[in-house]
Each structure stands twice: as C-alpha cells, then as structure tokens.
Design an enzyme around this catalytic site. Structure first.
Site, PDB file in Angstrom:
ATOM      1  CB  SER A 105       0.756  18.920 -24.007  1.00 39.78           C
ATOM      2  OG  SER A 105       1.484  18.289 -22.889  1.00 39.78           O
ATOM      3  CE1 TYR A 128       5.841  19.336 -18.383  1.00 41.16           C
ATOM      4  CE2 TYR A 128       4.793  17.960 -19.939  1.00 41.16           C
ATOM      5  CZ  TYR A 128       4.781  18.572 -18.840  1.00 41.16           C
ATOM      6  OH  TYR A 128       3.646  18.859 -18.393  1.00 41.16           O
ATOM      7  CB  THR A 154       6.500  23.051 -18.602  1.00 36.85           C
ATOM      8  OG1 THR A 154       5.385  23.542 -19.316  1.00 36.85           O
ATOM      9  CG2 THR A 154       5.970  22.769 -17.419  1.00 36.85           C
ATOM     10  CE  LYS A 251       1.640  25.802 -18.328  1.00 36.31           C
ATOM     11  NZ  LYS A 251       1.870  24.871 -16.999  1.00 36.31           N
ATOM     12  CG  HIS A 275       1.954  21.293 -13.780  1.00 32.08           C
ATOM     13  ND1 HIS A 275       3.059  21.787 -14.671  1.00 32.08           N
ATOM     14  CD2 HIS A 275       1.112  20.467 -13.987  1.00 32.08           C
ATOM     15  CE1 HIS A 275       2.825  20.964 -15.326  1.00 32.08           C
ATOM     16  NE2 HIS A 275       1.863  19.968 -15.136  1.00 32.08           N
TER      17      HIS A 275
END
Length: 386
Positions: A105, A128, A154, A251, A275
C-alpha cells in the site's frame, strides 16, 4: 496452528488495543457493507460432483504471466505497523513463501526498498493519487526501479468513508494521548513492548519518502489529510502508462459500465472492491456484481475481487464465478496481529488447504477448471434469468 481464520481474528482482538483492532476489523458507519460482503459468500452454494478422480489436485493459476500457488494475492492494507513491527516485510515474506504475490500500500509503514530487500518474490504497488501528482510519480519510479511487477490504482477513496468506530475511539494519526488511550494501551503490555521496540508509533514512511517530508507523524498526518486528487478521471490510465511499464489494474470498480470504461481506456484488469466495506456503506458486495462484469468484459480484462474472503471455499466461489483471483485483506492481518510471522503463514496455509479440500469435494481436480458448473443449480438458474 489454530483451526480457522475466525480463531486468529478472536486472538487478534484480545491482543490488540481496542482502537487498533477496530481500525483493522471495522467497516463504514453501521457496518452493513462489511456484513454484506461476508453474507454474499455465505449465501452462495456449490454443486458438488462425485466419483471423479481427485487423487491429485492442482490449485495453481497464472496471473499476468506468473504462476502462483492458488488464485489469491495478499492485498494492500495501510498502517499495518499498528499490528506488528516490520509488518510489510513480514507479510511479503509469508506471501512469497506461500507462492503468492504481495501488494504493498501507498500507506505502508515500511519502505518499498526495505520490503524488496526482505524478499525476491513478486511485489505489486497499490497507488493513491493526491493533488500533487509528483508524489505518486515518485512512488511509481521507486517501485519500477525495484522490480515491482504490477500497479494497482485505488479509485474509491476521494474522501474517507465515515468510520464510526474511529470517531468513538478518537483514533487519528498521530495518536493523541488521552486517559482512554492510556488505559487501552496499558491493558495490552505485549503490544506496547513491540511498539517500543520499533521506535514507537508506526510511520507512513513510504509517503513521507516520496513527498520529501520529515519522518514525523505530525508531518505525515498533515500530508495524509490533504485531499486526494478529485480531478482524477479515466485519462489517469494514460498518465500512469507514461510512468509504468507493467500491468495496470483499477481497484474500486463496482459496475459493468466502469469495467467497460477501464477496458476502453487501456487497463489490464480491474479489482471489484468496496474497500472492505470501509467507504460507501450501501455499496454492493463485489461478489454480487462479479457475474455481470465477467459477462461483459471477462474475456478481455483480468478480473479480481476482494472483500469478505475468510475461507478457502470463498476463493473457490469467486473463481467459479469468473474471477482470476481474490485479494486477501483482513485475513492475513488477523494472523499478523495474533501471532506475528507464524500467524500470517498459518492463515495462508489454512486458506490453501481449505481451497484444495473444496476442489476435491467439488470433484474439480484443477483450479483452472472451476466454473459456473461448480455452483448450485438454483444459483445458475438465477444467473440465467439476469
């Protein structure tokens, strides 16, 4: 080894402070989205066939040209340092020992470079994108240089979902010392010792590195509080292609229309995801939309799904509905928080063994042969009527 994932969840609940467990386990608002994810798997039944040779079963699948031990990826989750020191290194090593990719992440508490140094296995980057896109560009550059294979954008976090449990616990980074927090932490001394050994509160070191901000929770919290890039649109795929050579996944897709747009704009695949029930509470379960998306674009895009996987049976159900693989989110973290590296290894072994058991009891000797015929006649009739 404990019997099931739920046993590691129960142990994690005992061993983590309340605020940390709620952050791991909780969903948005009243938790109905999270409950819907779990219920979607519970309601789907199989059509087992008998007297078939399943003396050997092959759980392996191929994803983006890589063969892996079962149709699963250890998925991206943030702030994992709340549960165990060097959490990403631990998760990555366990994933690769189990023959699975590990997706890291943007909000990780270990550096990309440190995770790569810990293992030579297949690594993915979850991205992100904030208003200053140079941060994301630097993260892609770093991951590309380290040999990360796959990029996962995402797109369902333009703002954070309402998480009542965090409000009740007054949980935000950096942690604010309150009498309630002191009492919560004091009743979990082993967790305190682990945190002290890693230098205190976990740091969002990846984000800080790419944003070139000081390694302090105050600076990193300020960085995370900045708005995500709300101007991000489908042209972002072309922008990412200019910085990334490997496969690109989107995603957060939950509709046929968006899966078709992902195809049109050049994505290699989509992850159907709400999520983990942590954003829009009344969003559908990814498993519920999977059949329609597979029917629309399944022959042109690789489709993955997450949310609610707690058994090897669940992996088999997603695969039977047409998903190439599932992302594992909370399940490995329950193992991590419960017993550290051994817990993650145990959880992945349990899922693999349950998946192979499901293949044998279904009369399907290979994961690549799983299809709609493995699902109940009633369910297939309902699919046909859609």
């Amino acid at each position: 080894m404990l019997p099931a994932i739920k046993d590691y969840r129960a142990l994690a609940r005992r061993r983590l402070p309340r605020f940390a467990f709620d952050y791991l386990d909780g969903g948005a608002e009243d938790g109905r989205g999270l409950a819907r994810n779990l219920a979607a798997y519970e309601q789907l039944l199989f059509n087992p066939r008998i007297l078939r040779d399943v003396s050997t079963v092959d759980a392996t699948v191929s994803l983006f040209g890589q063969v892996q031990s079962m149709p699963a990826v250890v998925g991206p989750t943030g702030l994992n340092g709340l549960y165990w020191p060097q959490a990403e290194e631990t998760l990555a090593r366990a994933a690769h020992a189990a023959g699975l990719p590990f997706a890291m992440s943007t909000a990780s508490t270990s550096l990309l470079e440190d995770v790569r140094a810990a293992t030579a296995g297949d690594l993915w980057l979850q991205l992100y994108v904030q208003q200053d896109r140079r941060i994301a560009e630097d993260m892609m550059r770093r991951a590309q240089a380290l040999g990360f294979s796959t990029l996962m954008l995402t797109v369902d976090t333009m703002v954070h979902g309402k998480r009542d449990h965090d409000v009740r616990n007054r949980f935000k980074m950096p942690l604010r010392i309150t009498p309630r927090l002191v009492m919560d932490v004091a009743t979990h001394p082993r967790w305190c010792v682990r945190m002290l050994r890693q230098g205190g509160s976990p740091q969002l070191v990846n984000l800080a590195h790419s944003a070139d901000v000081p390694v302090s929770m105050q600076a990193q919290a300020a960085l995370m509080s900045r708005q995500m890039d709300m101007s991000l649109d489908w042209n972002a795929i072309a922008w990412m292609r200019s910085h990334w050579r490997g496969p690109v996944l989107i995603k957060g897709v939950l509709s046929v229309a968006d899966s078709q747009l992902a195809l049109r704009y050049g994505a290699d695949g989509v992850v159907l995801s709400n999520h983990g029930g942590r954003q829009l509470e009344s969003a559908p379960s990814p498993l519920e939309v999977l059949p329609a998306v597979v029917d629309a674009v399944g022959d042109k895009l690789d489709i993955l799904v997450d949310g609610g996987i707690r058994r090897g049976d669940d992996i088999a159900k997603a695969r039977a509905l047409g998903a190439k693989a599932v992302l594992l989110g909370r399940a490995p973290l329950f193992g991590l928080a419960a017993t550290g590296p051994q817990g993650v290894a145990d959880v992945l072994q349990i899922l693999r063994e349950e998946f192979e058991t499901a293949l044998r009891l279904l009369g399907v000797p290979a994961a690549r042969q799983l299809g709609e015929s493995a699902l109940s006649e009633d369910y297939r009739q309902r699919l046909a009527r859609l």
